[in-house]
Design an enzyme around this catalytic site. Sequence first.
Site, PDB file in Angstrom:
ATOM      1  N   CYS A 263       0.747  -1.208  -0.105  1.00 46.47           N
ATOM      2  CA  CYS A 263       0.028  -0.094   0.022  1.00 46.47           C
ATOM      3  C   CYS A 263       1.007   1.364   0.154  1.00 46.47           C
ATOM      4  CB  CYS A 263      -1.049  -0.120   1.167  1.00 46.47           C
ATOM      5  SG  CYS A 263      -0.190   0.129   2.842  1.00 46.47           S
TER       6      CYS A 263
ATOM      7  N   HIS B  50      -2.556   1.261   6.566  1.00 35.84           N
ATOM      8  CA  HIS B  50      -2.946   1.026   5.362  1.00 35.84           C
ATOM      9  C   HIS B  50      -3.242   2.541   4.708  1.00 35.84           C
ATOM     10  CE1 HIS B  50      -4.374  -1.250   1.772  1.00 35.84           C
ATOM     11  NE2 HIS B  50      -5.126  -0.337   1.428  1.00 35.84           N
TER      12      HIS B  50
ATOM     13  N   HIS C 201      -5.828   1.978  -4.459  1.00 32.68           N
ATOM     14  CA  HIS C 201      -4.910   1.370  -3.414  1.00 32.68           C
ATOM     15  C   HIS C 201      -4.392  -0.030  -3.786  1.00 32.68           C
ATOM     16  CE1 HIS C 201      -7.961  -1.076  -0.941  1.00 32.68           C
ATOM     17  NE2 HIS C 201      -8.583  -0.764  -2.080  1.00 32.68           N
TER      18      HIS C 201
END
Length: 351
Positions: free
Chosen positions: A266, A314, A326
């Site tokens: 991420c 994240h 993402h």
Amino acid sequence: MPESVSSPGRRTTHKGDRPLVIHDRLRLSTAVIGLTAIAFTGFIAATPAQAEPEIKDVQARVDRLYHQAEQAQERYHDAQLQLDDLTEDLGTLESDERRQDARLDVVRDQVRESVLRQYQGEGISTVGQVVVSEDPGAFLGQLSTMSAFNDLQSDLFSSYSTELDALDLRHEATTERSSEIADVTAQLSDEKKEVDAKLAEAKTLLSELKDEERTRLLALSRGGSTTRLPSDVPASGRAAAAVGYAMAQVGDSYVYGAAGPSAFDCSGLTMMAWAQAGVGLPHSSSAQYGSGPHIAASDLQPGDLVFYYSPISHVGMYIGNGLIVHAANPGTGVAVSGLYSMPYVGAVRPG
């Protein structure tokens, strides 16, 4: 026809010498057949209903393992950043310690010359010890025991004491940094082991499914977290370059610790996306959270970084219309999802 009792609670009818239990047996057989039919019908009806929760349960467990692995990976990134800072600091301290040691040598030579000038021609053993001593602490101790210590140039002695204290402080700092580096290096190893363990556990769960179940699970995973790609993202300026790069990676694989060119985690994706716009970001979601001004959800613009979970583990990129791009997880890869598809924490505008 006479009646008799063959056992407590059961009546039989005789014909000759053989008891007749036809009616009882018939009723019992009918009941057993009926119960068997009901149970079998219930089993047939229950089987399909139980399959769906099982797949969803496996999906939930796999997703949880993926997230636990991601948390460990982001902690790994944080530790790596800390290690880089400590290593750089250690290099500075070691250079400073070497310079201080050189300054101390200069002052020690000056003190030696002063001692020799003052005691020239005298055979005092202490003088000889001072002259040949290479240990800084011993040199100072021997110097202070000389009978004519007060006659030495006080400024030279004071300078030597000060420089020696400064060297000791630098040596302690260097030793402390070295110890911290050892601790962080051990933490890196532990976090890497946890990432590998969680990923291996998730793969084991998937491997236990039949091929059709595994295909169905992956379809459920992708269907639950991805959204149709927008035809246009209204980004401008440097954000346009970052968004364009991130969107071009949709469909790429998710690999823990990766930052391109064809696989990302991420923070690796957002780091590389903003690098295309000339903005340097650390490879860590929590560190990226501190990389720019915080933006309210109502003020989000394409290119803003959005963060999830507490503690933060994240990060994605906002692309407008309530969507983000993402690197989701190993089962989904780089995808487009809803802004609130995960526990939302906040947003940052890089640059």
